[in-house]
Motif scaffolding. Structure first.
Motif: not given
Length: 332
Positions: A287, A292, A296, A324, A326
């Motif tokens: 991400l 983002d 998510a 996912y 970041y």
């Protein structure tokens, strides 16, 4: 400057000094700035005494004169009454006196005593000499009895009460132990004829009055702070000022530290972030932004895992075998 103010050592010292002077500020609130002192310079006394001696009729028991507390009525012909007064100490004292003997003829109306006639037996006045005086008077009871019968005849009464009182009043002024004084003194004594007991006696033969001369002053209260003496009124002003003085860098340092602390970008997500790294992930989706990550999280509704990977903070949401991620590089 901000770095110096925000240093923990400076803040610790400021905190200690603030608490120290704050404690003394509160403690000194109950301390009096001035203490009243009192010193006794001396005492002065006024004393009066009625001295009595009976001159007796012919008898073989007591002789011609008798001095005692009670006297047999049939034997007493007259009384020689001497009154003496003395002021002590006698220095720098002047004054006047008035001494008199009064006889009152009364009757009782219920519980009330009614004076029908009053006259003076004697009256003598003068000035004190060396703070003292004395007067003498002879009370002839035979003459007094004749006068009583005369008054009863004129009043038309067969029985009246006779009351003999000796009253002395003294006024003095002067300087005693360095203080100017003005005093008055009064002494009253009575000769009682107790017919049922067959006795004469005197009441309240002595009277005295004593007073103390004191010197009052005021002394500043001294308190000790950190082993150093200060006047209480000065300490009451200085201690709060010093407490506030050390409170200022303390508050400024705390504010600076909080201001320099990096903002928590994930404050809104912190309830859903758990420390830990993902296991058995087959696929990773990177991400690009924090936004983002939030999207998510909203879509998947799964907890966020946080762990460190070198200098990077990694925030991961696991959905099945997909992670996912970041990544945020730690700021120095």
């Amino acid at each position: 400057m901000k770095k110096m103010v925000s240093r923990r050592e400076v803040l610790a010292v400021s905190l200690v000094l603030f608490l120290f002077f704050g404690f003394y500020s509160i403690k000194l609130m109950g301390v009096s700035s001035v203490v009243t002192t009192q010193r006794t310079l001396g005492k002065y006394t006024q004393e009066g005494e009625l001295i009595h001696v009976a001159l007796l009729k012919n008898n073989t028991l007591y002789g011609e004169r008798l001095s005692r507390e009670e006297y047999p009525i049939p034997l007493v012909e007259s009384f020689v009454v001497t009154y003496s007064y003395r002021f002590t100490p006698m220095t720098s004292i002047r004054g006047t006196y008035n001494a008199q003997g009064i006889v009152q003829y009364t009757v009782n109306r219920g519980s009330e005593e009614v004076v029908l006639w009053e006259e003076k037996l004697f009256e003598k006045s003068g000035e004190l000499e060396d703070g003292k005086f004395f007067v003498q008077y002879e009370l002839n009871l035979t003459k007094l009895e004749n006068r009583t019968n005369e008054i009863m005849e004129q009043l038309g009464l067969k029985r009246v009460n006779r009351k003999i009182t000796f009253v002395t009043r003294v006024n003095v002024e002067g300087n005693v132990y360095g203080r100017d004084i003005t005093e008055s003194f009064e002494h009253s004594s009575s000769l009682v004829k107790d017919s049922s007991a067959g006795l004469y006696y005197f009441t309240n033969e002595k009277e005295s009055m004593q007073k103390t001369v004191v010197e009052k002053g005021a002394k500043k209260t001294v308190v000790t702070i950190a082993g150093l003496p200060f006047y209480a009124d000065t300490a009451k002003k200085v201690a709060p000022i010093l407490a506030l003085l050390f409170l200022t860098p303390l508050l400024g340092g705390v504010y600076t530290i909080r201001a320099q602390r990096p903002k928590n970008e994930f404050k809104d997500l912190s309830p859903y972030i758990t420390e830990g790294a993902p296991i058995h992930v087959e696929k990773r989706v990177i991400l690009a932004t924090k936004e983002d990550l939030k999207k998510a999280f909203d879509l998947l509704d799964k907890p966020i895992l946080h762990y460190k990977d070198g200098k990077e903070d990694v925030y991961t949401i696991i959905d099945g075998n997909i992670a996912y991620e970041y990544r945020k590089i730690e700021n120095n």
